[in-house]
Scaffold this active site. Structure first.
Site, PDB file in Angstrom:
ATOM      1  CB  SER A 127      29.441  -5.333  39.447  1.00 54.59           C
ATOM      2  OG  SER A 127      28.053  -5.642  39.119  1.00 54.59           O
ATOM      3  CG  ASP A 268      28.625 -13.672  39.570  1.00 51.57           C
ATOM      4  OD1 ASP A 268      27.049 -13.737  39.402  1.00 51.57           O
ATOM      5  OD2 ASP A 268      29.198 -12.570  39.675  1.00 51.57           O
ATOM      6  CG  HIS A 301      26.686 -10.135  40.644  1.00 53.69           C
ATOM      7  ND1 HIS A 301      27.631 -10.148  40.380  1.00 53.69           N
ATOM      8  CD2 HIS A 301      26.119  -9.304  41.322  1.00 53.69           C
ATOM      9  CE1 HIS A 301      28.103  -9.174  39.225  1.00 53.69           C
ATOM     10  NE2 HIS A 301      27.310  -8.259  40.325  1.00 53.69           N
TER      11      HIS A 301
END
Length: 330
Positions: A127, A268, A301
Site C-alpha cells: 500500500s 483490490d 486491498h
C-alpha cells in the site's frame, strides 16, 4: 516498543522548501547489520516498524524460518516520521500538507546513510509502503537489488486522490474524526463479497455484525492515532508520484537497475490490478528484469495482510536465493 531506536535528522529540506529537524525511529530484526543482506520494509498507513515478532503486523511473512528469514536477512523498518508510533509529542507533525511521500523516501535514505548502509538487497512495502518504496528506488536507482511494491502503485490515481480528499474532509470536520474516517476507509480496503462472506447480514444485540466490526475498527484506530498523525498518513497517499519533476514513467522506472517485482490483488478496489498490468506492459520493452504477480482473493486491498500462502509463494524465489555478497555497510 522497547526495541525502538532513534536517529536525529537535522536540517532536512522538504520538497515544499521548508527545513526541519526530526527524529527517525526504527527497529531491526535478524543478524547484526553488516553481516547479512539487508531488507528494508516500509509500513502502510496504519502500520509501524514492528514488522516481526509476537506483535509484528507482518509476522507471518518475516521472522525465523519465514519467507523473509531473519536467520539470513537483516530486516530494517522505519516509522514514517509523525506516524505517532513512538508516542513522542515532539515528533508529531502538525503541518501535514508540507510533506510528500518523496520527502519520506529521502528521510529513509538519510537514515540508512546514518546507519552506514549504502546498498539493500530489497525494499518491500504494501500500500503506502509500496509507494514509498517506488520513490526510494527512483531516488537511488542503483542502490538495491529488488524493488517489491505490493498492492500499491508508483503514482496516486484520481481514485486514490479522491478518497484521500474524502478522508481529509472527515478528519477535519467530524466530531469523532479518526473513528469516522476509519469507517469509510475500511470499505475501501475490503470488497462487498468479502463482507458478505464474513457477516452474511447477521445481527448481535439488535445491530448488524458488519456495523459492530466497523465501529470496533474505528475505536481501535482512535486509540492508536493522534489526529495530526492520521491526517499526515492519509495525505501522503495522494503525493506518491515518481515522475513529478522527473520525466515520464518509462524514463524514471527504466533507470531503476533492481529487479522489479510488482504484486497486485485481483479484487483490490483501491490500487487497481489493471493499473499495474498496464504499467508492466508499457515498461517491459524498456526493462527486462520486471515481473508481475497477482494474488487471487475475495478480500480486496487488505489481501496483502491476509493471503500469506499466496504472497509467500510469490516471494520465496527472491528470498531463497540471496547472494551472500550483498551485504550493505559502506
Amino acid at each position: 516498543m522497547e526495541n525502538l531506536h532513534k536517529l536525529h535528522i537535522a536540517n532536512h529540506a522538504l520538497e515544499s522548501g521548508k527545513t526541519l529537524n526530526l527524529n527517525l525511529f526504527y527497529e531491526t530484526f535478524g543478524p547484526e547489520m553488516g553481516t547479512a543482506p539487508i531488507v528494508l520494509v516500509n509500513h502502510a498507513l496504519t502500520g509501524n516498524s514492528t514488522v516481526s515478532g509476537k506483535n509484528g503486523w507482518w509476522q507471518n511473512l518475516i521472522g525465523k524460518e519465514k519467507t523473509i528469514d531473519t536467520n539470513h536477512f537483516t530486516v530494517i523498518a522505519f516509522n514514517v516520521p509523525g506516524n505517532g508510533y513512538d508516542q513522542n509529542p515532539e515528533n508529531l507533525i502538525e503541518n501535514y500538507k508540507d510533506f510528500t511521500a518523496r520527502d519520506i523516501a529521502q528521510i529513509f535514505w538519510k537514515g540508512l546513510q546514518r546507519l552506514e548502509v549504502d546498498h539493500l538487497f530489497a525494499i518491500i512495502g504494501g500500500s503506502l509502503g509500496g509507494g514509498i518504496a517506488w520513490e526510494m528506488a527512483a531516488l537511488r536507482p542503483n542502490a538495491l537489488e529488488h524493488l517489491i511494491p505490493i498492492a500499491s502503485d508508483w503514482k496516486a490515481t484520481d481514485w486514490v486522490i479522491a478518497n484521500v480528499l474524502v478522508q481529509d474532509q472527515i478528519l477535519n470536520n467530524s466530531d469523532e474524526p479518526i473513528h469516522d474516517a476509519r469507517l469509510h476507509a475500511m470499505l475501501l480496503y475490503r470488497t462487498p463479497q468479502s463482507l458478505t462472506l464474513r457477516f452474511n447480514r447477521e445481527k448481535s444485540e439488535n445491530r448488524y455484525e458488519i456495523e459492530n466490526w466497523l465501529f470496533s475498527h474505528g475505536h481501535k484506530l482512535q486509540n492508536r492515532f493522534r489526529l495530526a498523525s492520521y491526517k499526515l498518513m492519509n495525505h501522503l497517499l495522494k503525493t506518491v508520484d515518481i515522475t513529478r519533476n522527473c520525466g515520464n514513467f518509462i524514463d524514471v522506472a527504466s533507470r531503476i537497475s533492481a529487479q522489479i517485482t510488482i504484486v497486485s490483488v485481483d479484487s483490490d478496489q483501491f490500487y487497481l490490478a489493471e493499473e499495474n498490468r498496464i504499467d508492466v506492459s508499457e515498461l517491459r520493452p524498456f526493462k527486462q528484469n520486471i515481473s508481475y504477480h497477482e494474488i487471487r482473493s475475495v478480500h480486496g486491498h487488505d489481501a496483502f495482510l491476509i493471503e500469506y500462502d499466496q504472497l509467500s509463494r510469490i516471494l520465496n524465489p527472491i528470498f531463497s536465493t540471496a547472494p551472500a555478497s550483498v551485504y550493505c555497510k559502506s
